[in-house]
Design a protein around this motif. Sequence first.
Motif, PDB file in Angstrom:
ATOM      1  N   ALA A 201      10.986  17.240   3.396  1.00  0.00           N
ATOM      2  CA  ALA A 201      10.009  16.361   2.748  1.00  0.00           C
ATOM      3  C   ALA A 201       9.632  15.225   3.693  1.00  0.00           C
ATOM      4  CB  ALA A 201      10.585  15.798   1.449  1.00  0.00           C
ATOM      5  N   ARG A 202       8.334  14.915   3.766  1.00  0.00           N
ATOM      6  CA  ARG A 202       7.884  13.809   4.609  1.00  0.00           C
ATOM      7  C   ARG A 202       8.250  12.486   3.960  1.00  0.00           C
ATOM      8  NH1 ARG A 202       1.855  14.189   4.777  1.00  0.00           N
ATOM      9  NH2 ARG A 202       2.190  15.337   2.835  1.00  0.00           N
ATOM     10  N   VAL A 203       8.952  11.642   4.705  1.00  0.00           N
ATOM     11  CA  VAL A 203       9.443  10.402   4.136  1.00  0.00           C
ATOM     12  C   VAL A 203       8.307   9.467   3.723  1.00  0.00           C
ATOM     13  CG1 VAL A 203       9.668   9.190   6.343  1.00  0.00           C
ATOM     14  CG2 VAL A 203      11.179   8.575   4.432  1.00  0.00           C
ATOM     15  N   PRO A 208      -1.517  10.644  -3.812  1.00  0.00           N
ATOM     16  CA  PRO A 208      -2.958  10.618  -3.575  1.00  0.00           C
ATOM     17  C   PRO A 208      -3.721   9.640  -4.453  1.00  0.00           C
ATOM     18  CG  PRO A 208      -2.288  12.665  -4.662  1.00  0.00           C
ATOM     19  CD  PRO A 208      -1.052  11.976  -4.219  1.00  0.00           C
ATOM     20  N   GLU A 209      -3.183   9.277  -5.603  1.00  0.00           N
ATOM     21  CA  GLU A 209      -3.883   8.368  -6.507  1.00  0.00           C
ATOM     22  C   GLU A 209      -3.513   6.911  -6.278  1.00  0.00           C
ATOM     23  OE1 GLU A 209      -3.435   9.506 -10.551  1.00  0.00           O
ATOM     24  OE2 GLU A 209      -4.332  11.493 -10.266  1.00  0.00           O
ATOM     25  N   THR A 210      -2.231   6.640  -6.090  1.00  0.00           N
ATOM     26  CA  THR A 210      -1.764   5.254  -6.004  1.00  0.00           C
ATOM     27  C   THR A 210      -1.457   4.801  -4.583  1.00  0.00           C
ATOM     28  OG1 THR A 210       0.570   5.837  -6.251  1.00  0.00           O
ATOM     29  CG2 THR A 210      -0.707   5.514  -8.282  1.00  0.00           C
ATOM     30  N   GLY A 211      -1.311   5.750  -3.670  1.00  0.00           N
ATOM     31  CA  GLY A 211      -0.928   5.391  -2.310  1.00  0.00           C
ATOM     32  C   GLY A 211       0.538   5.057  -2.160  1.00  0.00           C
ATOM     33  N   ARG A 212       1.317   5.176  -3.237  1.00  0.00           N
ATOM     34  CA  ARG A 212       2.736   4.844  -3.178  1.00  0.00           C
ATOM     35  C   ARG A 212       3.503   5.885  -2.376  1.00  0.00           C
ATOM     36  NH1 ARG A 212       4.540   5.994  -7.887  1.00  0.00           N
ATOM     37  NH2 ARG A 212       6.368   4.668  -8.137  1.00  0.00           N
ATOM     38  N   THR A 213       4.495   5.413  -1.634  1.00  0.00           N
ATOM     39  CA  THR A 213       5.441   6.301  -0.965  1.00  0.00           C
ATOM     40  C   THR A 213       6.749   6.268  -1.744  1.00  0.00           C
ATOM     41  OG1 THR A 213       6.377   4.575   0.447  1.00  0.00           O
ATOM     42  CG2 THR A 213       4.405   5.717   1.271  1.00  0.00           C
ATOM     43  N   ALA A 214       7.677   7.106  -1.315  1.00  0.00           N
ATOM     44  CA  ALA A 214       8.987   7.107  -1.965  1.00  0.00           C
ATOM     45  C   ALA A 214       9.669   5.756  -1.813  1.00  0.00           C
ATOM     46  CB  ALA A 214       9.859   8.213  -1.371  1.00  0.00           C
ATOM     47  N   LEU A 215       9.422   5.067  -0.699  1.00  0.00           N
ATOM     48  CA  LEU A 215      10.036   3.747  -0.499  1.00  0.00           C
ATOM     49  C   LEU A 215       9.520   2.759  -1.540  1.00  0.00           C
ATOM     50  CD1 LEU A 215      11.914   2.013   1.211  1.00  0.00           C
ATOM     51  CD2 LEU A 215       9.978   1.487   2.704  1.00  0.00           C
ATOM     52  N   HIS A 216       8.219   2.774  -1.815  1.00  0.00           N
ATOM     53  CA  HIS A 216       7.681   1.905  -2.871  1.00  0.00           C
ATOM     54  C   HIS A 216       8.373   2.206  -4.197  1.00  0.00           C
ATOM     55  CE1 HIS A 216       4.036   1.790  -0.139  1.00  0.00           C
ATOM     56  NE2 HIS A 216       4.217   0.513  -0.385  1.00  0.00           N
ATOM     57  N   ALA A 235      11.475   5.634   7.067  1.00  0.00           N
ATOM     58  CA  ALA A 235      10.372   5.226   6.191  1.00  0.00           C
ATOM     59  C   ALA A 235       9.646   4.008   6.759  1.00  0.00           C
ATOM     60  CB  ALA A 235      10.905   4.900   4.795  1.00  0.00           C
ATOM     61  N   ASP A 236       8.334   4.021   6.654  1.00  0.00           N
ATOM     62  CA  ASP A 236       7.499   2.943   7.172  1.00  0.00           C
ATOM     63  C   ASP A 236       7.534   1.745   6.224  1.00  0.00           C
ATOM     64  OD1 ASP A 236       5.577   1.298   8.261  1.00  0.00           O
ATOM     65  OD2 ASP A 236       3.903   2.706   8.003  1.00  0.00           O
ATOM     66  N   ARG A 237       8.147   0.658   6.669  1.00  0.00           N
ATOM     67  CA  ARG A 237       8.256  -0.557   5.846  1.00  0.00           C
ATOM     68  C   ARG A 237       6.896  -1.209   5.614  1.00  0.00           C
ATOM     69  NH1 ARG A 237      13.889  -2.939   7.283  1.00  0.00           N
ATOM     70  NH2 ARG A 237      14.839  -1.219   8.403  1.00  0.00           N
ATOM     71  N   GLY A 244      -2.769  -2.448  -1.655  1.00  0.00           N
ATOM     72  CA  GLY A 244      -2.365  -3.273  -0.516  1.00  0.00           C
ATOM     73  C   GLY A 244      -0.968  -3.837  -0.530  1.00  0.00           C
ATOM     74  N   ALA A 245      -0.073  -3.320  -1.381  1.00  0.00           N
ATOM     75  CA  ALA A 245       1.285  -3.873  -1.466  1.00  0.00           C
ATOM     76  C   ALA A 245       2.262  -3.069  -0.619  1.00  0.00           C
ATOM     77  CB  ALA A 245       1.759  -3.881  -2.913  1.00  0.00           C
ATOM     78  N   THR A 246       3.067  -3.777   0.182  1.00  0.00           N
ATOM     79  CA  THR A 246       4.157  -3.117   0.894  1.00  0.00           C
ATOM     80  C   THR A 246       5.392  -3.094  -0.012  1.00  0.00           C
ATOM     81  OG1 THR A 246       5.049  -5.157   1.837  1.00  0.00           O
ATOM     82  CG2 THR A 246       3.309  -4.026   3.094  1.00  0.00           C
ATOM     83  N   ALA A 247       6.391  -2.332   0.397  1.00  0.00           N
ATOM     84  CA  ALA A 247       7.638  -2.306  -0.365  1.00  0.00           C
ATOM     85  C   ALA A 247       8.268  -3.693  -0.404  1.00  0.00           C
ATOM     86  CB  ALA A 247       8.597  -1.297   0.252  1.00  0.00           C
TER      87      ALA A 247
END
Length: 283
Positions: A201-203, A208-216, A235-237, A244-247
């Motif tokens: 799985a790509r970290v 596609p809808e929210t732009g959230r990653t697993a880290l978020h 994972a990209d911090r 526009g929100a980062t983790a």
Amino acid sequence: MTEQTPTTATPGPSTGELRALRMTAQRLAGLVAAGDTEAVRTAVRAQPRLLSATVERAGQDGWTPLHVAVAEGRGDVVDALLEAGADLEARTEHDRTPLHVALDHAPELVDPLLARGAQPDGAAAAYLGDTARLAARLDSGESSVHDDAETSLLQFAALGGSASAVQLLLDRGADPDDGALLAAAHAGQPEIVQQLLTAGARVDRRDPETGRTALHAAVEVGHLESVRALLAAGADREATTSDGATALDIARVAAARDRAAGDGTPTPQDALVDLLEHSPADD
């Protein structure tokens, strides 16, 4: 002169009964969502057809009152609807039963629905970690790649935290990069997070809808071990959601909120902030 026998007037329907007779599916859905059990009970008693009347929700049609009650976590309303004869196997436009909705939105209602007779299919078997039932469903022709609905079987297994179901599906050809990693992170399942990462799985896969990653997702639920596993996998911090929100942004807001609600002492979210602020270059 003939005496007339006085007649007793038959009482008419009460205001509540009249309101129930004028009830629409949309109004009933509102009562269900609000948790007004008695009004719901009165409405379906007056108009049993409402039990199978459907409304649109979250962009899909076919939601019965029982689907809505489960999605809202209204256990008392669920009981009232089932007592009135609601169909446990009714399906939405996207083929979701009330049990599927419980798996996604109200895990606390899964066991009560099963106890009332809901039939677990592949999705439910994956979530519950019932590998024997899941294997039988796959052997009968159910796809291991997707269950033809919005949530894949692998995502259901990830949400339920069943490593054995996840492995069975991966062995049968499920794509580890289908969004299950985000599901596992959101559910606070670090073992499954690591299992999916190991499987490919790509970290940093984005929803596609929210732009959230697993880290978020892991930060949103405050699960430190999942965050550690994702960061260890690179994972990209700095990845941002669609708004526009980062983790780190999410963790800081949650930490400030928790401190404001408490006595000002450090909170679990503060530990996440520290973890996210710590650059690998500082090691």
